[in-house]
Design a protein around this motif. Structure first.
Motif, mmCIF file in Angstrom:
data_model
loop_
_atom_site.group_PDB
_atom_site.id
_atom_site.type_symbol
_atom_site.label_atom_id
_atom_site.label_comp_id
_atom_site.label_asym_id
_atom_site.label_seq_id
_atom_site.Cartn_x
_atom_site.Cartn_y
_atom_site.Cartn_z
ATOM 1 N N THR A 157 0.805 -1.137 0.129
ATOM 2 C CA THR A 157 -0.054 0.131 0.056
ATOM 3 C C THR A 157 0.592 1.236 0.097
ATOM 4 N N LYS A 158 2.020 1.298 0.034
ATOM 5 C CA LYS A 158 2.930 2.342 -0.018
ATOM 6 C C LYS A 158 2.878 2.972 -1.620
ATOM 7 N N ASP A 159 3.238 4.133 -1.754
ATOM 8 C CA ASP A 159 3.116 4.911 -2.792
ATOM 9 C C ASP A 159 4.478 4.712 -3.567
ATOM 10 N N SER A 160 5.494 4.496 -2.838
ATOM 11 C CA SER A 160 6.959 4.376 -3.256
ATOM 12 C C SER A 160 7.833 3.406 -2.400
ATOM 13 N N VAL B 275 12.840 5.354 -3.709
ATOM 14 C CA VAL B 275 13.605 4.769 -4.837
ATOM 15 C C VAL B 275 12.764 5.035 -6.027
ATOM 16 N N TRP B 276 11.554 4.958 -5.970
ATOM 17 C CA TRP B 276 10.603 4.953 -7.000
ATOM 18 C C TRP B 276 9.441 5.977 -6.785
ATOM 19 N N SER B 277 9.241 6.841 -7.720
ATOM 20 C CA SER B 277 7.925 7.674 -7.568
ATOM 21 C C SER B 277 7.042 7.594 -9.026
ATOM 22 N N PHE B 278 6.103 7.956 -8.637
ATOM 23 C CA PHE B 278 4.999 7.597 -9.826
ATOM 24 C C PHE B 278 5.108 8.509 -10.722
ATOM 25 N N ASP B 279 5.331 8.424 -11.933
ATOM 26 C CA ASP B 279 5.423 9.555 -12.991
ATOM 27 C C ASP B 279 4.000 9.539 -14.269
ATOM 28 N N GLU B 280 3.197 8.401 -13.777
ATOM 29 C CA GLU B 280 2.024 8.316 -14.569
ATOM 30 C C GLU B 280 2.358 8.065 -16.200
ATOM 31 N N PRO C 23 6.083 0.568 -11.990
ATOM 32 C CA PRO C 23 7.156 0.419 -11.262
ATOM 33 C C PRO C 23 7.972 -0.984 -11.665
ATOM 34 N N GLU C 24 9.103 -1.127 -11.006
ATOM 35 C CA GLU C 24 9.658 -2.404 -11.177
ATOM 36 C C GLU C 24 9.081 -3.117 -10.188
ATOM 37 N N HIS C 25 8.761 -2.733 -8.916
ATOM 38 C CA HIS C 25 8.239 -3.634 -7.962
ATOM 39 C C HIS C 25 6.743 -3.128 -7.597
ATOM 40 N N VAL C 26 5.955 -4.067 -7.227
ATOM 41 C CA VAL C 26 4.520 -3.912 -6.946
ATOM 42 C C VAL C 26 4.458 -2.908 -5.917
ATOM 43 N N CYS C 27 3.414 -1.918 -5.857
ATOM 44 C CA CYS C 27 3.082 -1.040 -4.710
ATOM 45 C C CYS C 27 1.784 -0.120 -5.454
ATOM 46 N N ARG C 28 1.457 0.701 -4.575
ATOM 47 C CA ARG C 28 0.261 1.824 -4.800
ATOM 48 C C ARG C 28 -1.139 1.122 -4.763
ATOM 49 N N TYR C 29 -1.203 0.075 -4.020
ATOM 50 C CA TYR C 29 -2.498 -0.656 -3.945
ATOM 51 C C TYR C 29 -3.108 0.433 -2.939
ATOM 52 N N ALA C 30 -4.364 0.889 -3.319
ATOM 53 C CA ALA C 30 -5.121 2.119 -2.501
ATOM 54 C C ALA C 30 -5.642 1.314 -1.290
ATOM 55 N N LYS D 215 -3.626 1.672 4.199
ATOM 56 C CA LYS D 215 -3.672 2.609 3.078
ATOM 57 C C LYS D 215 -2.127 3.271 3.294
ATOM 58 N N GLU D 216 -1.371 3.637 2.261
ATOM 59 C CA GLU D 216 -0.269 4.373 2.378
ATOM 60 C C GLU D 216 0.673 3.686 3.251
ATOM 61 N N GLY D 217 0.805 2.330 3.444
ATOM 62 C CA GLY D 217 1.914 1.764 4.271
ATOM 63 C C GLY D 217 1.434 1.975 5.779
ATOM 64 N N HIS D 218 0.327 2.082 6.231
ATOM 65 C CA HIS D 218 -0.153 2.026 7.606
ATOM 66 C C HIS D 218 -1.432 1.292 7.877
ATOM 67 N N ILE D 219 -1.626 1.089 8.857
ATOM 68 C CA ILE D 219 -2.963 0.453 9.526
ATOM 69 C C ILE D 219 -3.724 1.601 9.604
ATOM 70 N N PHE D 220 -4.970 1.532 9.227
ATOM 71 C CA PHE D 220 -5.724 2.918 9.662
ATOM 72 C C PHE D 220 -6.844 2.590 10.296
ATOM 73 N N ASP D 221 -7.567 1.413 10.229
ATOM 74 C CA ASP D 221 -8.793 0.942 11.015
ATOM 75 C C ASP D 221 -8.900 -0.551 11.274
ATOM 76 N N GLU D 222 -9.585 -1.106 11.998
ATOM 77 C CA GLU D 222 -9.676 -2.526 12.150
ATOM 78 C C GLU D 222 -10.972 -2.693 12.960
#
Length: 183
Positions: free
Chosen positions: A128-131, A135-140, A144-151, A171-178
């Motif tokens: 769920t991380k954006d990058s 090392v990698w940032s989304f250029d549209e 990416p070489e490696h999987v990420c950006r799951y919403a 989301k964004e690499g963190h737990i936010f609810d359970e």
């Protein structure tokens, strides 16, 4: 978008629990449970604004047919590629450059080891991380070489003794609810 994806997941989970409760009661494998949940997510996705997305169990390929990987640090500063075999995903199979990956779900039974459960949670954080550490940032323009950006990431733990499911949202690499859902 997160609220809508949670709504889709929770409606599919409700339908799963209503129509496939016998699978939970008979304590079938995680793979069977994922397959049944996949059908319910697919039914809802196909009637939504995300109709062009696909729902797959243990999908492990990227757009070019290569094995999907993530980068994570293991016992030190050295990054190594780790093969991805997420239990259940909703994605465009590489057809939507702006948002290829929507939902990643990891399912575990509560009697599995602490290490197995933690490994799934770490995977959801990475997915769920954006990058990856900038090392990698989304250029549209390129994937990416490696999987990420799951919403949305979902950790789904079935507890037969309590007849409940513990759900954690990422989301964004963190737990936010359970939450806990009884069956």
């Amino acid at each position: 978008m997160i609220k809508r994806l949670i709504e889709i997941f929770e409606n599919a989970n409700r339908d799963f629990l209503e129509s496939d409760l016998d699978l939970l009661i008979s304590k079938v494998s995680e793979r069977t449970l994922c397959g049944a949940l996949m059908l319910h997510i697919n039914n809802i996705i196909k009637k939504s604004e995300f109709a062009e997305y696909k729902v797959d169990v243990e999908y492990n390929r990227n757009k070019n047919g290569k094995i999907k990987t993530i980068v994570k640090t293991i016992y030190g500063p050295k990054d190594v590629g780790v093969k991805i075999n997420c239990d259940l995903i909703v994605h465009s199979r590489g057809n939507n450059i702006n948002q290829d990956n929507l939902i990643a779900i990891e399912m575990k039974k509560s009697d599995r080891t602490k290490e197995e459960k933690e490994s799934d949670r770490i995977r959801l954080i990475a997915l769920t991380k954006d990058s990856y550490d900038d090392v990698w940032s989304f250029d549209e323009k390129t994937f990416p070489e490696h999987v990420c950006r799951y919403a949305l990431g979902v950790y789904y733990e079935v507890n037969y003794k309590k007849r409940s499911i513990n759900i954690e949202y990422y989301k964004e690499g963190h737990i936010f609810d359970e939450k806990e859902v009884k069956f």
